[in-house]
Scaffold this motif. Sequence first.
Motif, PDB file in Angstrom:
ATOM      1  N   HIS A  34    -103.483  33.683  12.243  1.00  0.00           N
ATOM      2  CA  HIS A  34    -102.537  32.601  11.968  1.00  0.00           C
ATOM      3  C   HIS A  34    -101.317  32.699  12.873  1.00  0.00           C
ATOM      4  O   HIS A  34    -101.120  33.689  13.582  1.00  0.00           O
ATOM      5  N   ALA A  38     -96.213  31.011   8.958  1.00  0.00           N
ATOM      6  CA  ALA A  38     -97.419  30.762   8.161  1.00  0.00           C
ATOM      7  C   ALA A  38     -98.005  32.101   7.731  1.00  0.00           C
ATOM      8  O   ALA A  38     -97.483  33.166   8.056  1.00  0.00           O
ATOM      9  N   ASP A  39     -99.104  32.027   6.990  1.00  0.00           N
ATOM     10  CA  ASP A  39     -99.884  33.221   6.688  1.00  0.00           C
ATOM     11  C   ASP A  39    -101.348  32.800   6.641  1.00  0.00           C
ATOM     12  O   ASP A  39    -101.701  31.673   6.969  1.00  0.00           O
ATOM     13  N   GLY A  40    -102.230  33.728   6.250  1.00  0.00           N
ATOM     14  CA  GLY A  40    -103.655  33.431   6.274  1.00  0.00           C
ATOM     15  C   GLY A  40    -104.075  32.282   5.383  1.00  0.00           C
ATOM     16  O   GLY A  40    -105.069  31.595   5.668  1.00  0.00           O
ATOM     17  N   ASP A  42    -102.852  29.514   5.170  1.00  0.00           N
ATOM     18  CA  ASP A  42    -102.713  28.270   5.915  1.00  0.00           C
ATOM     19  C   ASP A  42    -104.080  27.712   6.337  1.00  0.00           C
ATOM     20  O   ASP A  42    -104.209  26.527   6.627  1.00  0.00           O
ATOM     21  N   TRP A  43    -105.093  28.575   6.317  1.00  0.00           N
ATOM     22  CA  TRP A  43    -106.435  28.215   6.776  1.00  0.00           C
ATOM     23  C   TRP A  43    -107.428  28.020   5.638  1.00  0.00           C
ATOM     24  O   TRP A  43    -108.630  27.932   5.865  1.00  0.00           O
ATOM     25  N   ALA A  59    -109.667  35.880   7.494  1.00  0.00           N
ATOM     26  CA  ALA A  59    -108.335  35.462   7.928  1.00  0.00           C
ATOM     27  C   ALA A  59    -107.434  36.685   7.994  1.00  0.00           C
ATOM     28  O   ALA A  59    -107.284  37.407   7.007  1.00  0.00           O
ATOM     29  N   GLN A  61    -103.966  38.777   8.184  1.00  0.00           N
ATOM     30  CA  GLN A  61    -102.584  38.635   7.704  1.00  0.00           C
ATOM     31  C   GLN A  61    -101.674  39.345   8.706  1.00  0.00           C
ATOM     32  O   GLN A  61    -101.437  40.541   8.631  1.00  0.00           O
ATOM     33  N   HIS A  90    -104.097  30.220  15.962  1.00  0.00           N
ATOM     34  CA  HIS A  90    -103.228  29.044  15.815  1.00  0.00           C
ATOM     35  C   HIS A  90    -101.825  29.388  16.260  1.00  0.00           C
ATOM     36  O   HIS A  90    -101.263  30.421  15.868  1.00  0.00           O
ATOM     37  N   VAL A 231    -100.224  21.445  12.470  1.00  0.00           N
ATOM     38  CA  VAL A 231    -101.184  22.123  11.598  1.00  0.00           C
ATOM     39  C   VAL A 231    -102.412  21.248  11.311  1.00  0.00           C
ATOM     40  O   VAL A 231    -102.627  20.820  10.173  1.00  0.00           O
ATOM     41  N   GLN A 233    -105.291  22.180  10.918  1.00  0.00           N
ATOM     42  CA  GLN A 233    -106.119  22.874   9.928  1.00  0.00           C
ATOM     43  C   GLN A 233    -105.766  22.454   8.508  1.00  0.00           C
ATOM     44  O   GLN A 233    -106.571  22.602   7.586  1.00  0.00           O
TER      45      GLN A 233
END
Length: 252
Positions: A34, A38-40, A42-43, A59, A61, A90, A231, A233
């Motif tokens: 990521h 943001a963090d994981g 986000d996906w 994902a 972190q 990203h 974003v 995603q």
Amino acid sequence: MKRNSIATALLTLGLVAGIAGPALAGQPSVVIAHGAFADGSDWAKVIGLLQDEGVHVQAVQNPLESLAGDVAVTTRAIDNQPGNVVLVGHSWGGMVITEAGDHPKVTNLVYVSAFAPDSGQSVEDLTRDHPAPPGSANISGDSHGWLSLSPQGVAQDFAQDVPEAQARVMAATQGPIKASAFGETVSTAAWRNKPSWFIVSEEDRMILPELQQMMARQISADITLLPTSHVPQQSRPADVASVIMEAVESAK
């Protein structure tokens, strides 16, 4: 692929957390790095779509304290995959996958609204000769040198094409990034030796779309243009998942 009765029962009972179905044998895993602010999670939307296709997804972190630290965390995730890996990055995560992608397990790279540096380049190098993006006005630092994006910045510049309530959650769960990380350079550029895909966000207010297109051409990526914010995603997860699946299919 036929599921055995035990796996089917566990899935039915919801006892296999985070897995929509078994990964297909011989299919590469997807590891996602990521970006900043943001963090994981986000996906989450894209991850579910990939899992529905039988893809194993991890994902990362990222601590967002340094490029070296994020590369180390991503490399560990790659090490832990059972086979080959399609590596997705990203935004700031593009810096991470450019270096971590040199890992022998990584076959393909997917950049999503991301930085794609060459060897010896930093974010500061990539952006120096370009106008400041609108979203930069809403980034502020604390006394410890960490940068955050204001809730207004998330709503207006980072994720202007998602519902307001969702943008508020994204602002609250964002990962601040250490300002010094933007001056760190990558030591290698994995895209020089590995096929790459690049999703350009045409309404991006965090990384200028013109800069994204320039980087995408420089790395000879397969380019997809989406009329989204920073974003895609979040706002166009099916389109993003489709591009990642192209990279997965190519890697088989």
